[in-house]
Structures are given as structure tokens and as C-alpha cells.
Enzyme design. Structure first.
Site, PDB file in Angstrom:
ATOM      1  CG  ASP A 202      -1.752   1.231   1.359  1.00  0.00           C
ATOM      2  OD1 ASP A 202      -1.624   2.129   0.499  1.00  0.00           O
ATOM      3  OD2 ASP A 202      -2.541   1.316   2.327  1.00  0.00           O
TER       4      ASP A 202
ATOM      5  CE  LYS B  46      -4.323   9.315   0.794  1.00  0.00           C
ATOM      6  NZ  LYS B  46      -5.039   9.820   1.946  1.00  0.00           N
TER       7      LYS B  46
ATOM      8  CB  CYS C 196      -8.596   5.805   8.205  1.00  0.00           C
ATOM      9  SG  CYS C 196      -9.978   6.842   7.801  1.00  0.00           S
TER      10      CYS C 196
END
Ligand code: PLP
Length: 555
Positions: free
Chosen positions: A197, A223, A361
Site C-alpha cells: 500500500d 495524495k 483511519c
């Protein structure tokens, strides 16, 4: 090439809007701002190329189709993929991970294992939990310390049943980087699929999927200065070929009849429905924009700011830093037991400094650090030293204000019960006294400090007299909520200055904390004993003795 943050920032129109001129944007781990070239590319798509791809063949449709495949090519270069067939457009990292969790687990047997880390974003946890429930799979976690994965211990959780290892390249909550090289060595030759990731990583360094050696990698364009709604999934062609598609619909098929369908070739097999075409156009412009930058100098700039941020924050007393200035993608995370992070966030917002508060998160990681929420400041290459300094001084101001509000509240309470107020020493700084060069300078500051001791007729009582002090001095005491407060009055400026020095270190502490405070050492370290006349030094010791007597009487 080199890198100038000021010039880089000028390319981001949001910062030159009148309402944003003072903005300090430190929420980049959530999303970055967009350069003009990206905004223009999205607009240009709608102005000049807007049509659906593939399905039709008119001029505009051809133009849109060419654009999508050109950007796919750019993306393959951006990630150093082996071919364009290895690049799937997704909505973002979340969709990429959902695709993998759905497609890769199909056909796994009950009891097969997936290895994750405790530092994962929910996007790399929840899809696997859902898939595990569907197929009766077992999820195991890399051993951790306070939630921080100890990747060197990964082999402890690998077994012949491990089919998938999916881990972050860098934490979005604390910023630490994972050691991808170590992971590569440990996973090499194993019959499993390794997913990285890279949602946070891609903004801060070049990503080379072949050098990393992973089987799959996901990221989100927003991002790394690209548009929202578009992300990349890289997958090794041999694995993508074997995998079933995730979603069904238009674009991902070669042929459909009423009972079955044949799927399109890679990469379209995994791109059902109409893609975010304008966002793909923006992604293309973003990749080109990044390729024009000196990425090494850009990263060095960010790392310089990160060190300054951590260094300065470490100087603020009471702040608990949860992140480190080293081996970090650009994130400062902290907490403070004196206040709720959300209160500080609102204070910063009032000064137009944007940060984020919460579990980011990554609830398992933040919880393991002992908190339910942290405050996170995250950097991008357009941030400047001024941004960092404004952030730190705003935090310092908030903390100082909090301390003085607290002491004002306590003072009021004391005044009601005993007729005197504890003096406010929040503006005094022991380190300032320490850093004064030479005795003369220090003495001058001490005389300034004497002004913080207000006249208190109410305590000038025989029972409060400090014996052994050459000048007249009175010391009163009160305990409130387990903390001790002293009030001093004297005819002498020197005694008041010494009193301020003493009470600054004692007021608001518990008896145990006061006993552990080694005042005499500080007194000697600052050379008071050496330079003050014996009677003045004795006055200080007399004050200390009185403090001890008063504490003894309440013990
Ligand atoms: N993974 C990490 C490490 C992240 O930081 C994020 C977003 O913050 C994601 C995955 C999910 O990204 P997106 O919301 O763009 O799909």
C-alpha cells in the site's frame, strides 16, 4: 536540478486565492493541493475531449481513448511497471485494495492465511476482514510494539498456509516507513502474493515496483498532487492474467450472451464501467509535472522541515510526540494529556493552520499507542520553514494560554477561600534564566521576575512570617485538589525575585513532586550561592525551610 519550495508553491493556485494567502496547509497526508497544470488538464478534458471511451468511434471518443491509454503509458513509466497491461485505473488506493481482497481470495481454501500489519489504514484491513469472513480465511498480524510492526519478525507469522501479505509502505498515522527491502528479502521465493500500500509513499519518493519486487502496489493520485477519484493498481501481469475480474459491466467484456460472458484482455478486464476520465487527464498532467521536479531535492526539502518540526516540538514541555523525525514520510503526530487534540485543532484552524485530528483511519495503531485520537501535521513539498515555525509557535501559544488559564482559575478559587491569589508565573521561563550569560544578566532577570510577586496585605500576618530572612517576608500556603500553592510577599525586591524563582518551580505541584524537586542544585547551578551575600542566600534557604514546614503540617 534543485528545488525551491517557494517556486513550487507558486504553481498551486489555491495558495494565491485571497482567502488562502495566510493558509498553512499541514493536512497533506489526507490530500494534497493541486498544481495549475492538473486543474487545467481536468478543465481541458471537458472543453476539448469529453466523450466516453472505447464504445464509440467518433473524433471526440477517439481523442478521449487515446488520452486514457497515453496516461496509462505514463503511469507505467511512473511506477516502472513492466508493461501497460500491468496498470489498472481505480478510484484510489481503497478501490485497488478492495479489488485485490475480492479477486485474490477467490478460490482460497478455508484456513488459508492473510498477513497484515497493525499499522494499516482501514482500507488495508476492512476489505481483508470482509473477504476472510466470506471464505473462512485467517488473518494474522506482523508482531508489533505499541502497534508499530516489527517487520524483522514477519517470518514468525508466515506459514505454509500464507497466501497473501499486504502491508503499508508508510504509516499515514505516524509517518514511519516500512523497510521494503527487508520485506523483499524475507518474501522472496515464497508462494504467496505480496501487496504494498503505497498511498502515502508515492508523494514523497519515486516508486519503482520492479526494484521493490512486490506483486501488487496501490496508490491514490490525490495524495501526490493529482485529482481525486483516480488511483493506480499495479499488478504483475502473470498474476493479473490468472485473477477473476472484480466488478462486472461495460468495458471489461469481450463478449456477452445471456448465460455467460468473455472478459476483455488486460488491463480492461479490471476496469468495469466508465472510468473517471477527467481525473485520468489530470493524473497525466500530474505525472508530467512530477517528472519535471528534482524528486531527490524535493524529498530533502521535506525531510529538512520534518526534522525542524520534530526538533521544535520536542522542546515544548508536556507534549507527547508519537512520531520520530527519522525514517518518516513527513508526518508529525502527538498528543497531550492537558487538552483534547480537537481543541488545539480548532485553535489552529482559527489561525488558518490546517491539521487533522482523530484516529486517521488507523484505529488499531492509534489505540495501541495509548490514545483514541492524535493531532497530525503532515508535510508536502510546498510547505516552508515559515509554515513549520507558525505551526510550532501557535501550539506553544495554545499551551501557554492553557497554563495561564488554569492558574488564573486556581487563583480565583484560592482568593475566594483565603483572601489571597497565587501569583501568575506563566510568563517566567527557567531556561531563560539558565541561558543568561553571566551573573549580572541573571541578576537583572531575577529583578524583573520580582515584579510578578504582587503585594498581598492579607498574608502579612505573624503566623506567615519567614524566620531567618534578613528582610521582612511572608509565605502563605494552601492545598487545592491535591496540589500546593504558596503566596509570598516581602519588602525586598531580591527576596521577591528569589521567591518567584522558588515558587515558579513549586506552585501547582503535589507534595511528592515538590519533595522530588532539587531546588538547591538549581540554586547552585545558577551560581546564586556564589554571588549573593550570605544573608540573601540564607533568605532563600529560609523560604525553602518554611515551604517544608508548611508541607509537613499538611502531610
Ligand atoms: N492507505 C493509506 C496508507 C492511506 O493513507 C490512505 C488514505 O489516507 C488509503 C490507503 C486510502 O486512500 P484513498 O482514500 O485515496 O482510497
Amino acid at each position: 536540478m534543485s528545488f525551491s519550495a517557494a517556486q513550487f508553491k507558486q504553481q498551486f493556485p489555491l495558495f494565491s486565492q485571497p482567502e488562502n494567502r495566510e493558509l498553512v496547509y499541514l493536512d497533506n497526508a489526507a490530500t494534497t493541493q493541486k498544481p495549475a497544470v492538473v486543474i487545467d488538464a481536468v478543465r481541458d478534458f471537458y472543453l476539448h475531449s469529453n466523450a466516453n471511451t472505447h464504445r464509440s468511434s467518433h473524433r471526440l471518443a477517439r481523442r478521449a481513448t487515446e488520452m486514457v491509454e497515453r496516461v496509462r503509458n505514463q503511469a507505467a513509466t511512473f511506477l516502472n511497471a513492466g508493461s501497460v497491461r500491468e496498470i489498472i485505473f481505480t478510484r484510489g488506493a481503497t478501490e485497488g485494495l478492495n479489488l485485490l481482497a475480492s479477486s485474490l481470495t477467490e478460490g482460497l481454501a478455508a484456513g488459508d492465511e492473510i498477513v497484515l500489519s497493525t499499522a494499516e489504514h482501514h482500507a488495508n484491513l476492512v476489505p481483508w476482514q470482509m473477504a476472510a469472513r466470506r471464505h473462512n480465511l485467517t488473518i494474522r498480524y506482523v508482531p508489533d510494539e505499541k502497534g508499530i510492526p516489527q517487520f524483522a519478525r514477519l517470518p514468525e507469522v508466515l506459514s505454509p498456509r500464507t497466501r497473501i501479505v499486504s502491508v503499508t509502505a508508510g504509516s499515514n498515522a505516524l509517518g514511519f516507513r516500512s523497510d521494503l527491502e527487508l520485506l523483499r528479502r524475507m518474501l522472496r521465493g515464497r508462494d504467496l502474493r505480496w501487496i504494498v500500500d503505497a498511498a502515502q509513499l508515492a508523494a514523497h519518493q519515486l516508486v519503482d515496483v520492479q526494484a521493490i519486487g512486490c506483486d501488487f502496489l496501490v496508490c491514490s493520485a490525490h495524495k501526490f498532487y493529482g485529482p481525486t477519484g483516480i488511483g493506480l493498481l499495479y499488478g504483475r501481469e502473470q498474476w493479473l492474467q490468472q485473477m477473476p475480474p472484480w466488478q462486472g459491466g461495460g468495458e471489461m467484456i469481450a463478449d456477452v450472451d445471456l448465460q455467460s460472458s468473455h472478459y476483455a484482455e488486460l488491463p480492461h478486464k479490471f476496469e468495469a464501467g466508465t472510468s473517471s476520465l477527467a481525473a485520468i487527464a489530470g493524473l497525466g498532467a500530474c505525472i508530467e509535472f512530477l517528472q519535471q521536479q528534482d524528486r531527490v531535492a524535493m524529498a530533502a526539502h521535506e525531510q529538512g522541515l520534518l526534522k525542524s518540526l520534530h526538533g521544535q516540538m520536542a522542546q515544548l514541555p508536556g507534549i507527547e510526540l508519537l512520531s520520530h523525525g527519522e525514517n518518516n514520510l513527513g508526518i508529525l503526530a502527538f498528543s497531550d494529556s492537558r487538552f483534547a487534540p480537537v481543541d488545539l485543532m480548532h485553535w489552529l484552524d482559527g489561525k488558518d493552520i490546517a491539521v487533522r485530528v482523530g484516529h486517521h483511519c488507523a484505529q488499531p495503531l492509534v489505540r495501541a499507542s495509548g490514545h483514541s485520537a492524535t493531532l497530525r501535521a503532515s508535510l508536502a513539498a510546498y510547505n516552508t520553514q515559515e509554515d513549520v515555525d507558525r505551526f510550532v509557535s501557535a501550539v506553544a501559544e495554545f499551551v501557554q494560554q492553557l497554563d495561564s488559564e488554569k492558574s488564573a482559575a486556581v487563583s480565583e478559587e484560592l482568593a475566594i477561600t483565603d483572601g489571597w491569589q497565587a501569583d501568575d508565573f506563566s510568563a517566567l521561563d527557567l531556561d531563560a534564566l539558565r541561558s543568561r550569560r553571566g551573573w549580572q544578566e541573571r541578576y537583572r532577570l531575577l529583578m524583573q521576575w520580582s515584579k510578578s510577586i504582587a503585594a498581598k496585605p492579607a498574608i502579612r500576618l505573624p503566623e506567615n512570617t519567614v524566620k531567618g530572612c534578613e528582610s521582612s517576608a511572608w509565605l502563605a500556603h494552601q492545598a487545592l485538589h491535591g496540589k500546593h500553592y504558596f503566596a509570598l510577599d516581602s519588602d525586598s525586591r531580591v527576596v521577591k525575585g528569589l521567591g518567584a524563582f522558588l515558587l515558579l518551580q513549586l506552585n501547582g505541584k503535589s507534595a511528592e513532586e515538590i519533595r522530588q524537586t532539587d531546588l538547591e542544585s538549581v540554586f547552585r547551578e545558577l551560581e546564586f550561592e556564589k554571588h549573593l551575600s550570605p544573608s540573601r542566600s540564607n533568605g532563600f534557604y529560609a523560604l525553602m525551610q518554611r515551604v517544608n514546614e508548611l508541607l509537613g503540617s499538611v502531610a
